[in-house]
Design a protein around this motif. Structure first.
Motif, PDB file in Angstrom:
ATOM      1  N   LEU A 110       0.820  -1.212   0.000  1.00 48.44           N
ATOM      2  CA  LEU A 110       0.000   0.000   0.000  1.00 48.44           C
ATOM      3  C   LEU A 110       0.857   1.266   0.000  1.00 48.44           C
ATOM      4  CD1 LEU A 110      -2.872  -1.063   2.425  1.00 48.44           C
ATOM      5  CD2 LEU A 110      -2.979  -0.829  -0.058  1.00 48.44           C
ATOM      6  N   SER A 111       1.967   1.256   0.714  1.00 49.08           N
ATOM      7  CA  SER A 111       2.880   2.405   0.719  1.00 49.08           C
ATOM      8  C   SER A 111       3.473   2.637  -0.658  1.00 49.08           C
ATOM      9  CB  SER A 111       4.007   2.197   1.734  1.00 49.08           C
ATOM     10  OG  SER A 111       3.494   2.170   3.036  1.00 49.08           O
ATOM     11  N   ASP A 112       3.832   1.560  -1.347  1.00 52.51           N
ATOM     12  CA  ASP A 112       4.346   1.693  -2.711  1.00 52.51           C
ATOM     13  C   ASP A 112       3.319   2.349  -3.621  1.00 52.51           C
ATOM     14  OD1 ASP A 112       6.913   0.752  -2.421  1.00 52.51           O
ATOM     15  OD2 ASP A 112       6.463  -1.285  -3.091  1.00 52.51           O
ATOM     16  N   ILE A 113       2.060   1.967  -3.454  1.00 53.50           N
ATOM     17  CA  ILE A 113       0.990   2.534  -4.283  1.00 53.50           C
ATOM     18  C   ILE A 113       0.758   4.004  -3.926  1.00 53.50           C
ATOM     19  CG2 ILE A 113      -1.494   2.443  -4.754  1.00 53.50           C
ATOM     20  CD1 ILE A 113      -1.238  -0.665  -4.392  1.00 53.50           C
TER      21      ILE A 113
ATOM     22  N   GLU B 114       3.441   3.328  -7.483  1.00 57.57           N
ATOM     23  CA  GLU B 114       3.255   1.962  -8.004  1.00 57.57           C
ATOM     24  C   GLU B 114       1.837   1.868  -8.574  1.00 57.57           C
ATOM     25  OE1 GLU B 114       4.581  -1.894  -8.789  1.00 57.57           O
ATOM     26  OE2 GLU B 114       5.746  -0.276  -7.870  1.00 57.57           O
ATOM     27  N   PRO B 115       1.678   1.229  -9.716  1.00 56.79           N
ATOM     28  CA  PRO B 115       0.333   1.152 -10.307  1.00 56.79           C
ATOM     29  C   PRO B 115      -0.662   0.449  -9.387  1.00 56.79           C
ATOM     30  CG  PRO B 115       1.989   0.260 -11.819  1.00 56.79           C
ATOM     31  CD  PRO B 115       2.679   0.559 -10.531  1.00 56.79           C
ATOM     32  N   LEU B 116      -1.850   1.015  -9.310  1.00 55.18           N
ATOM     33  CA  LEU B 116      -2.937   0.431  -8.528  1.00 55.18           C
ATOM     34  C   LEU B 116      -3.679  -0.553  -9.424  1.00 55.18           C
ATOM     35  CD1 LEU B 116      -4.729   0.359  -6.016  1.00 55.18           C
ATOM     36  CD2 LEU B 116      -6.003   2.261  -6.986  1.00 55.18           C
ATOM     37  N   LYS B 117      -3.617  -1.811  -9.062  1.00 56.36           N
ATOM     38  CA  LYS B 117      -4.280  -2.855  -9.835  1.00 56.36           C
ATOM     39  C   LYS B 117      -5.283  -3.568  -8.933  1.00 56.36           C
ATOM     40  CE  LYS B 117      -0.334  -3.623 -12.835  1.00 56.36           C
ATOM     41  NZ  LYS B 117       0.668  -4.573 -13.306  1.00 56.36           N
ATOM     42  N   ALA B 118      -6.408  -3.899  -9.513  1.00 52.48           N
ATOM     43  CA  ALA B 118      -7.458  -4.578  -8.751  1.00 52.48           C
ATOM     44  C   ALA B 118      -6.943  -5.873  -8.133  1.00 52.48           C
ATOM     45  CB  ALA B 118      -8.665  -4.859  -9.642  1.00 52.48           C
TER      46      ALA B 118
END
Length: 113
Positions: free
Chosen positions: A71-74, A79-83
């Motif tokens: 979550l921190s990477d996002i 970082e790309p948010l992917k479902a």
């Protein structure tokens, strides 16, 4: 929630900090912060493991740390948010919460209690 589970939660937060530090530290101060986060994280986890079932403590520690790092990477590092990532984090957290909920909080009586 007893104090030992609070220690595990704080340890997981510091785990997220040191994992981020391992990737992004590039000078004396950021490496110093990373080392301090490692020490605090493992101290709290080990301390909680003396009173709680160590397998459950480790699973909760790693699960929360992993979810927090992803979550921190996002949130902080683009970082790309992917479902699929969100779904898998939810599955991971469901497992961690489930494991914690079936573990008795009976504090083991030790020499240092």
């Amino acid at each position: 929630m007893n104090i030992n589970w609070v220690k595990v939660l704080i340890a997981a937060l510091f785990e997220v900090l040191w994992v981020i530090g391992l990737k992004h530290a590039d000078d004396f101060w950021t490496w110093t912060g990373t080392v301090i986060a490692i020490i605090v994280s493992f101290y709290l986890m080990i301390n909680a493991g003396r009173k709680l079932p160590v397998g459950t403590v480790y699973a909760v520690f790693v699960g929360l740390g992993t979810a927090g790092t992803v979550l921190s990477d996002i949130v902080f590092f683009g970082e790309p948010l992917k479902a699929a990532k969100i779904i898998l984090i939810l599955v991971l957290l469901t497992g961690v919460i489930g494991l914690k909920s079936v573990t008795h909080d009976n504090v083991h009586k030790g020499v240092d209690s």
